[in-house]
Design a protein around this motif. Structure first.
Motif, PDB file in Angstrom:
ATOM      1  N   LYS A  70       0.820  -1.209   0.000  1.00 30.15           N
ATOM      2  CA  LYS A  70       0.000   0.000   0.000  1.00 30.15           C
ATOM      3  C   LYS A  70       0.856   1.261   0.000  1.00 30.15           C
ATOM      4  N   GLY A  71       1.973   1.211   0.696  1.00 29.77           N
ATOM      5  CA  GLY A  71       2.807   2.404   0.836  1.00 29.77           C
ATOM      6  C   GLY A  71       3.381   2.911  -0.467  1.00 29.77           C
ATOM      7  N   VAL A  72       3.654   2.006  -1.406  1.00 26.65           N
ATOM      8  CA  VAL A  72       4.253   2.439  -2.676  1.00 26.65           C
ATOM      9  C   VAL A  72       3.276   3.232  -3.536  1.00 26.65           C
ATOM     10  N   TRP A  73       1.967   3.201  -3.172  1.00 26.10           N
ATOM     11  CA  TRP A  73       0.968   3.930  -3.964  1.00 26.10           C
ATOM     12  C   TRP A  73       0.570   5.250  -3.318  1.00 26.10           C
ATOM     13  N   LYS A  74       1.202   5.621  -2.212  1.00 26.05           N
ATOM     14  CA  LYS A  74       0.914   6.911  -1.594  1.00 26.05           C
ATOM     15  C   LYS A  74       1.295   8.038  -2.552  1.00 26.05           C
ATOM     16  N   GLY A  75       0.428   9.033  -2.650  1.00 24.77           N
ATOM     17  CA  GLY A  75       0.715  10.185  -3.508  1.00 24.77           C
ATOM     18  C   GLY A  75       0.416   9.962  -4.971  1.00 24.77           C
ATOM     19  N   LEU A  76      -0.326   8.887  -5.310  1.00 22.75           N
ATOM     20  CA  LEU A  76      -0.583   8.562  -6.716  1.00 22.75           C
ATOM     21  C   LEU A  76      -1.418   9.648  -7.406  1.00 22.75           C
ATOM     22  N   VAL A  77      -2.440  10.166  -6.717  1.00 19.01           N
ATOM     23  CA  VAL A  77      -3.293  11.189  -7.330  1.00 19.01           C
ATOM     24  C   VAL A  77      -2.477  12.421  -7.681  1.00 19.01           C
ATOM     25  N   ALA A  78      -1.626  12.841  -6.734  1.00 20.28           N
ATOM     26  CA  ALA A  78      -0.761  14.003  -6.993  1.00 20.28           C
ATOM     27  C   ALA A  78       0.159  13.740  -8.172  1.00 20.28           C
ATOM     28  N   ARG A  79       0.660  12.504  -8.256  1.00 16.79           N
ATOM     29  CA  ARG A  79       1.581  12.180  -9.349  1.00 16.79           C
ATOM     30  C   ARG A  79       0.849  12.115 -10.695  1.00 16.79           C
ATOM     31  N   ILE A  80      -0.398  11.621 -10.701  1.00 16.89           N
ATOM     32  CA  ILE A  80      -1.160  11.586 -11.958  1.00 16.89           C
ATOM     33  C   ILE A  80      -1.404  13.002 -12.460  1.00 16.89           C
ATOM     34  N   ILE A  81      -1.794  13.906 -11.547  1.00 15.98           N
ATOM     35  CA  ILE A  81      -2.012  15.301 -11.938  1.00 15.98           C
ATOM     36  C   ILE A  81      -0.718  15.909 -12.455  1.00 15.98           C
ATOM     37  N   MET A  82       0.374  15.667 -11.708  1.00 21.77           N
ATOM     38  CA  MET A  82       1.659  16.251 -12.074  1.00 21.77           C
ATOM     39  C   MET A  82       2.179  15.692 -13.393  1.00 21.77           C
ATOM     40  N   ILE A  83       2.184  14.353 -13.517  1.00 26.75           N
ATOM     41  CA  ILE A  83       2.771  13.721 -14.694  1.00 26.75           C
ATOM     42  C   ILE A  83       1.900  13.911 -15.929  1.00 26.75           C
ATOM     43  N   GLY A  84       0.567  13.874 -15.757  1.00 26.29           N
ATOM     44  CA  GLY A  84      -0.309  14.118 -16.901  1.00 26.29           C
ATOM     45  C   GLY A  84      -0.076  15.501 -17.480  1.00 26.29           C
ATOM     46  N   THR A  85      -0.073  16.501 -16.596  1.00 25.89           N
ATOM     47  CA  THR A  85       0.172  17.885 -17.046  1.00 25.89           C
ATOM     48  C   THR A  85       1.572  18.037 -17.603  1.00 25.89           C
ATOM     49  N   LEU A  86       2.537  17.476 -16.888  1.00 24.04           N
ATOM     50  CA  LEU A  86       3.940  17.614 -17.291  1.00 24.04           C
ATOM     51  C   LEU A  86       4.203  16.963 -18.650  1.00 24.04           C
ATOM     52  N   THR A  87       3.687  15.751 -18.842  1.00 20.58           N
ATOM     53  CA  THR A  87       3.923  15.041 -20.101  1.00 20.58           C
ATOM     54  C   THR A  87       3.276  15.755 -21.275  1.00 20.58           C
ATOM     55  N   ALA A  88       2.043  16.244 -21.063  1.00 21.59           N
ATOM     56  CA  ALA A  88       1.364  16.985 -22.131  1.00 21.59           C
ATOM     57  C   ALA A  88       2.141  18.250 -22.494  1.00 21.59           C
ATOM     58  N   LEU A  89       2.609  18.976 -21.479  1.00 20.67           N
ATOM     59  CA  LEU A  89       3.371  20.204 -21.738  1.00 20.67           C
ATOM     60  C   LEU A  89       4.707  19.897 -22.412  1.00 20.67           C
ATOM     61  N   GLN A  90       5.342  18.795 -21.996  1.00 17.05           N
ATOM     62  CA  GLN A  90       6.624  18.426 -22.600  1.00 17.05           C
ATOM     63  C   GLN A  90       6.463  18.151 -24.087  1.00 17.05           C
ATOM     64  N   TRP A  91       5.460  17.364 -24.448  1.00 17.15           N
ATOM     65  CA  TRP A  91       5.247  17.076 -25.863  1.00 17.15           C
ATOM     66  C   TRP A  91       4.859  18.334 -26.629  1.00 17.15           C
ATOM     67  N   PHE A  92       4.059  19.196 -26.005  1.00 15.76           N
ATOM     68  CA  PHE A  92       3.654  20.440 -26.655  1.00 15.76           C
ATOM     69  C   PHE A  92       4.868  21.331 -26.916  1.00 15.76           C
ATOM     70  N   ILE A  93       5.729  21.486 -25.905  1.00 18.25           N
ATOM     71  CA  ILE A  93       6.925  22.329 -26.061  1.00 18.25           C
ATOM     72  C   ILE A  93       7.894  21.703 -27.056  1.00 18.25           C
ATOM     73  N   TYR A  94       8.091  20.405 -26.940  1.00 20.65           N
ATOM     74  CA  TYR A  94       9.008  19.711 -27.856  1.00 20.65           C
ATOM     75  C   TYR A  94       8.543  19.856 -29.299  1.00 20.65           C
ATOM     76  N   ASP A  95       7.254  19.674 -29.530  1.00 22.42           N
ATOM     77  CA  ASP A  95       6.715  19.816 -30.881  1.00 22.42           C
ATOM     78  C   ASP A  95       6.795  21.265 -31.351  1.00 22.42           C
TER      79      ASP A  95
END
Length: 357
Positions: free
Chosen positions: A304-329
């Protein structure tokens, strides 16, 4: 000629299977166009409006530069959310939620406390972006040339997975020292306030190993993440143009293409966060606690402990990955880099499958 060992290995990939299977595959014949120039992917002629050849040294360097801009800036911009996420992972009893994490950080450290670790984040992920995107483009061309035109189309998802995994292996070696400093600054109150204080102190206490003890967990986190990031993105873009966008990519404006890029990037980011989160939790705790090993941290956290903070990471990584591809393109658009069309079945393969008259 029967399929090569590399082709057989790519066929065993559990993430992908082709639409068709061939009993025998012939090596595609290299034909020269009328102007005598080779049609090799890595040395195509410069098309009108492009600034360089696809696969040329300039092309790969500018792709690497795009990786620096996209990864360095986006990770630095999301440092506050990353800081709270790391503290939730290493001290879940104190930082029980995203809101609680932000409020406690503001109360204890003030607004400046939310920016802790920005310097190693920016430097480390800029270096990672250089290797991630630059090497990905290089390995994609390299593996495509090994497979040939027909197998490149049939096994394109395997190609994306192999190229991204190869690139991330080197990218994590470049990232590891700064990632170790970032986590130590963010999760150890009083240890160091900035990179200038943290790096010399870590070196004095633990030597060079302090900066690289997290590289294996980084591989565990980042390689699956990057494989998902690139393979899911490439296939999502392909599907969006095929089933959602009402016109071919060539007929879309640059703005419309960037919107597709951002959408596909966010979808890929959600999957990236899920597959890489357990290893991310291990990296955060490992870099906080000197003397610990990845196995010890994994046992300590539990299932259970390895999944702590998953919601925060989904928000962070989803936004971050989208922005990275947008900037890269956007960098590719700005420098007028060649943009290959979506994958299409080669004519030679259509003939073998009886899809042409």
């Amino acid at each position: 000629m029967y399929p090569t060992t590399l082709t057989q290995l790519s066929r065993a990939n559990p993430f992908n299977a082709p639409l068709f299977s061939l009993q025998e595959i012939e090596e595609p014949k290299q034909s020269l166009p009328a102007n005598g120039q080779s049609r090799n992917l890595a040395a195509a002629a410069i098309a009108e409006g492009d600034s360089c050849e696809f696969g040329s040294r300039k092309y790969l360097l500018l792709c690497g530069f795009g990786g620096i801009i996209s990864c360095g800036t986006t990770h630095a911009a999301l440092v506050p959310l990353d800081l709270v996420k790391c503290r939730m992972q290493v001290d879940p009893d104190k930082y029980k939620s995203i809101g609680k994490g932000f409020s406690l950080t503001l109360k204890e450290d003030g607004a400046r406390g939310l920016a802790k670790g920005w310097a190693p984040t920016f430097i480390g992920y800029s270096m990672q972006g250089l290797c991630k995107f630059g090497f990905y483009e290089m390995f994609k061309i390299f593996y495509s040339d090994m497979l040939g035109e027909e197998n490149t189309y049939l096994w394109r998802t395997s190609l994306y997975l192999a190229a991204s995994a190869s690139a991330e292996f080197f990218a994590d070696i470049a990232l590891a020292p700064m990632e170790a400093c970032k986590v130590r600054i963010q999760t150890c109150p009083g240890y160091a306030n900035n990179l200038r204080q943290c790096a010399p102190k870590m070196f004095a206490e633990e030597g060079v190993w302090a900066f690289y003890k997290g590289v294996v967990p980084l591989w565990m986190r980042q390689i699956p993440y990057t494989m998902m990031k690139f393979a899911c993105f490439e296939r999502t873009v392909e599907l969006l143009y095929k089933h959602v966008v009402p016109k071919p990519r060539a007929d879309c404006t640059k703005a419309e293409q960037l919107i597709v890029t951002f959408t596909a990037g966010y979808i890929a980011g959600v999957f990236c966060a899920i597959v890489s989160h357990p290893a991310d939790s291990v990296v955060s705790v490992l870099n906080k606690e000197s003397g610990s090993t990845a196995v010890q941290v994994l046992k300590k956290l539990g299932p259970k402990g390895v999944w702590k903070g998953l919601v925060a990471r989904i928000i962070m990584i989803g936004t971050l990955t989208a922005l990275q591809w947008f900037i890269y393109d956007s960098v590719k658009v700005y420098f007028r880099l060649p943009r290959p069309p979506p994958p299409e079945m080669p004519e030679s393969l259509k003939k073998k499958l009886g899809l042409t008259e």
